[in-house]
Design a protein around this motif. Sequence first.
Motif, PDB file in Angstrom:
ATOM      1  N   ALA A   7       0.827  -1.207   0.000  1.00 28.91           N
ATOM      2  CA  ALA A   7       0.000   0.000   0.000  1.00 28.91           C
ATOM      3  C   ALA A   7       0.859   1.254   0.000  1.00 28.91           C
ATOM      4  CB  ALA A   7      -0.920   0.005   1.218  1.00 28.91           C
ATOM      5  N   ALA A   8       1.958   1.222  -0.768  1.00 28.34           N
ATOM      6  CA  ALA A   8       2.918   2.319  -0.715  1.00 28.34           C
ATOM      7  C   ALA A   8       2.806   3.311  -1.870  1.00 28.34           C
ATOM      8  CB  ALA A   8       4.346   1.766  -0.688  1.00 28.34           C
ATOM      9  N   GLY A   9       2.098   2.944  -2.947  1.00 31.88           N
ATOM     10  CA  GLY A   9       2.106   3.765  -4.151  1.00 31.88           C
ATOM     11  C   GLY A   9       1.408   5.100  -3.989  1.00 31.88           C
ATOM     12  N   ARG A  10       1.749   6.037  -4.855  1.00 28.24           N
ATOM     13  CA  ARG A  10       1.170   7.376  -4.817  1.00 28.24           C
ATOM     14  C   ARG A  10      -0.196   7.429  -5.496  1.00 28.24           C
ATOM     15  NH1 ARG A  10       3.065  12.417  -3.646  1.00 28.24           N
ATOM     16  NH2 ARG A  10       1.958  14.162  -4.623  1.00 28.24           N
ATOM     17  N   GLY A  11      -0.441   6.574  -6.469  1.00 28.52           N
ATOM     18  CA  GLY A  11      -1.740   6.554  -7.122  1.00 28.52           C
ATOM     19  C   GLY A  11      -1.971   7.738  -8.031  1.00 28.52           C
ATOM     20  N   THR A  12      -0.976   8.089  -8.842  1.00 26.96           N
ATOM     21  CA  THR A  12      -1.110   9.278  -9.691  1.00 26.96           C
ATOM     22  C   THR A  12      -2.184   9.119 -10.763  1.00 26.96           C
ATOM     23  OG1 THR A  12       0.728   8.451 -11.056  1.00 26.96           O
ATOM     24  CG2 THR A  12       1.266  10.024  -9.327  1.00 26.96           C
ATOM     25  N   ARG A  13      -2.475   7.882 -11.186  1.00 25.27           N
ATOM     26  CA  ARG A  13      -3.522   7.697 -12.194  1.00 25.27           C
ATOM     27  C   ARG A  13      -4.906   8.021 -11.636  1.00 25.27           C
ATOM     28  NH1 ARG A  13      -3.568   1.934 -14.359  1.00 25.27           N
ATOM     29  NH2 ARG A  13      -3.338   1.475 -12.136  1.00 25.27           N
ATOM     30  N   MET A  14      -5.021   8.058 -10.313  1.00 31.29           N
ATOM     31  CA  MET A  14      -6.297   8.320  -9.669  1.00 31.29           C
ATOM     32  C   MET A  14      -6.503   9.805  -9.356  1.00 31.29           C
ATOM     33  SD  MET A  14      -9.058   6.683  -8.624  1.00 31.29           S
ATOM     34  CE  MET A  14      -8.743   4.951  -8.298  1.00 31.29           C
ATOM     35  N   ARG A  15      -5.568  10.656  -9.725  1.00 32.18           N
ATOM     36  CA  ARG A  15      -5.721  12.078  -9.419  1.00 32.18           C
ATOM     37  C   ARG A  15      -7.012  12.643 -10.014  1.00 32.18           C
ATOM     38  NH1 ARG A  15      -1.947  16.077 -11.203  1.00 32.18           N
ATOM     39  NH2 ARG A  15      -2.807  17.255  -9.453  1.00 32.18           N
ATOM     40  N   SER A 343     -18.296   6.166 -25.701  1.00 33.48           N
ATOM     41  CA  SER A 343     -17.864   6.079 -24.310  1.00 33.48           C
ATOM     42  C   SER A 343     -17.050   7.308 -23.933  1.00 33.48           C
ATOM     43  CB  SER A 343     -17.051   4.801 -24.074  1.00 33.48           C
ATOM     44  OG  SER A 343     -15.965   4.713 -24.978  1.00 33.48           O
ATOM     45  N   VAL A 344     -17.131   7.675 -22.674  1.00 29.43           N
ATOM     46  CA  VAL A 344     -16.511   8.905 -22.187  1.00 29.43           C
ATOM     47  C   VAL A 344     -15.003   8.704 -22.033  1.00 29.43           C
ATOM     48  CG1 VAL A 344     -16.463  10.569 -20.279  1.00 29.43           C
ATOM     49  CG2 VAL A 344     -18.636   9.560 -21.016  1.00 29.43           C
ATOM     50  N   ARG A 345     -14.246   9.716 -22.394  1.00 30.29           N
ATOM     51  CA  ARG A 345     -12.792   9.704 -22.236  1.00 30.29           C
ATOM     52  C   ARG A 345     -12.410  10.591 -21.060  1.00 30.29           C
ATOM     53  NH1 ARG A 345     -10.437   7.564 -26.797  1.00 30.29           N
ATOM     54  NH2 ARG A 345      -8.436   8.560 -26.422  1.00 30.29           N
ATOM     55  N   LEU A 346     -11.306  10.225 -20.394  1.00 26.17           N
ATOM     56  CA  LEU A 346     -10.846  10.979 -19.232  1.00 26.17           C
ATOM     57  C   LEU A 346      -9.324  11.031 -19.273  1.00 26.17           C
ATOM     58  CD1 LEU A 346     -12.420  11.112 -15.836  1.00 26.17           C
ATOM     59  CD2 LEU A 346     -10.024  10.486 -15.810  1.00 26.17           C
ATOM     60  N   THR A 347      -8.753  12.107 -18.802  1.00 23.97           N
ATOM     61  CA  THR A 347      -7.301  12.268 -18.819  1.00 23.97           C
ATOM     62  C   THR A 347      -6.676  11.541 -17.641  1.00 23.97           C
ATOM     63  OG1 THR A 347      -7.471  14.419 -19.906  1.00 23.97           O
ATOM     64  CG2 THR A 347      -5.396  13.912 -18.798  1.00 23.97           C
ATOM     65  N   VAL A 348      -5.723  10.667 -17.931  1.00 26.34           N
ATOM     66  CA  VAL A 348      -4.980   9.929 -16.916  1.00 26.34           C
ATOM     67  C   VAL A 348      -3.497  10.152 -17.192  1.00 26.34           C
ATOM     68  CG1 VAL A 348      -4.480   7.675 -15.922  1.00 26.34           C
ATOM     69  CG2 VAL A 348      -6.795   8.199 -16.689  1.00 26.34           C
ATOM     70  N   LYS A 349      -2.818  10.823 -16.275  1.00 28.78           N
ATOM     71  CA  LYS A 349      -1.390  11.114 -16.428  1.00 28.78           C
ATOM     72  C   LYS A 349      -1.105  11.728 -17.802  1.00 28.78           C
ATOM     73  CE  LYS A 349       1.655   8.377 -14.586  1.00 28.78           C
ATOM     74  NZ  LYS A 349       2.465   7.179 -14.192  1.00 28.78           N
ATOM     75  N   ASP A 350      -1.854  12.778 -18.123  1.00 29.70           N
ATOM     76  CA  ASP A 350      -1.672  13.577 -19.342  1.00 29.70           C
ATOM     77  C   ASP A 350      -2.053  12.855 -20.630  1.00 29.70           C
ATOM     78  OD1 ASP A 350      -0.669  15.716 -17.796  1.00 29.70           O
ATOM     79  OD2 ASP A 350       1.347  14.847 -17.830  1.00 29.70           O
ATOM     80  N   THR A 351      -2.707  11.719 -20.525  1.00 24.41           N
ATOM     81  CA  THR A 351      -3.133  10.976 -21.712  1.00 24.41           C
ATOM     82  C   THR A 351      -4.642  10.774 -21.677  1.00 24.41           C
ATOM     83  OG1 THR A 351      -1.014   9.816 -21.830  1.00 24.41           O
ATOM     84  CG2 THR A 351      -2.859   8.837 -23.011  1.00 24.41           C
TER      85      THR A 351
END
Length: 401
Positions: A7-15, A343-351
Amino acid sequence: MYGVVLAAGRGTRMRPLTDRRPKPLLPVGDRPLLARVLDAAAAVVDAFVVVTGYRGADIREAIGDSYRGRPVHFVEQADPQGTAHAVGQAAPVVDERFVVLNGDVLVDPSLPRALADAGGTAVAATEVADPRSYGVVSTAPDGTLAGIVEKPADPPTSLANVGCYAFEPDVFEYIDRTPVSDRGEYEITTTLARLLDDGRPVSVASYDGTWLDVGRPWELLTATETVLDTLEETRLEGTVEPNVQVHGPVVVEPGARLRSGTYVDGPAVIRSGADVGPNAYVRGATVVGPDARVGNAVEVKNTVVMRDASVGHQSYVGDSVLGRGVNFGAGTNVANLRHDDASVRLTVKDTRVDTGRRKLGAIVGDGAKTGINTSINAGVRLGVGERTAPGAVVSRDRMNE
């Protein structure tokens, strides 16, 4: 047996949902995701070791030094360098066989049970329709592990590596000798390959239950839908005023209030201290978090409303996640459907990523506020503490970088 939970990760894709909390503490139903992982393993372990990193103090405070009667030890992965490196942090604590689970994956109790029953070293695997996006498990004639190949163009089997394992304590010696991968990390699959090279048998534990990696914002909605789909009864333990209609399964926790004229079409969970209505409409797989407010003539559908968030009167919020302390001004409306029905698109880590969801609304970070009559387009993210002006039309992300 120990249960080692990563459980150490930062989880940047979940921002932005992880900008103020570690991903394993995101709520799924009535408890954090990490608690659900611990629940899944509790029947087969005698103690837990939780590997923390990003905002580790938050995890220690949330879980405490025991969970369901099992002691909890915390070790820190201060500089994450891969899964083998993470597992290796447990070496000072673990002195017997242990299972390894991820703190951000929704699984059934049958998974740690299968690993525990396999004996010795084991890897969990599940059948998938298209294994090309996974680590693919190959088996020897006797059913033991022959190898794992990452995301092959021509998969040798349809067995995907679930990313959960069982090990004996001597695996730490192999972790110490694990080389850096091409990705620059110490990976546990490389450690497994070293074990196989030394002739060590590795069992393959078959698993066919829930396996959901909660790594991106819409996957939190999927996890919530999955968990609420298991509700079987209506429990109205809070205050339900006259003229409220509840169609189960619906849970209203002690201290929650449904005001007159409210209509709740479950599955839904109204957490302690939440205040809904009057004349509100709550439907779909919705969780109204502790001390949250859903006001007069508000419709909330298939949405996670976290602690202390407030949706002002005459608003619509669908297929969205609202972080802690979010405040939606009166008349705020969230679009959750594209006009072209794609389907809806969402930005994940600038993509920009295709979510695969026909309906997806807004992902809103903690403390964000909207002015009255704000309109938010489908698949938009509002960062922590963001503000909109009255009458604003938000068609693109507003994120604090």
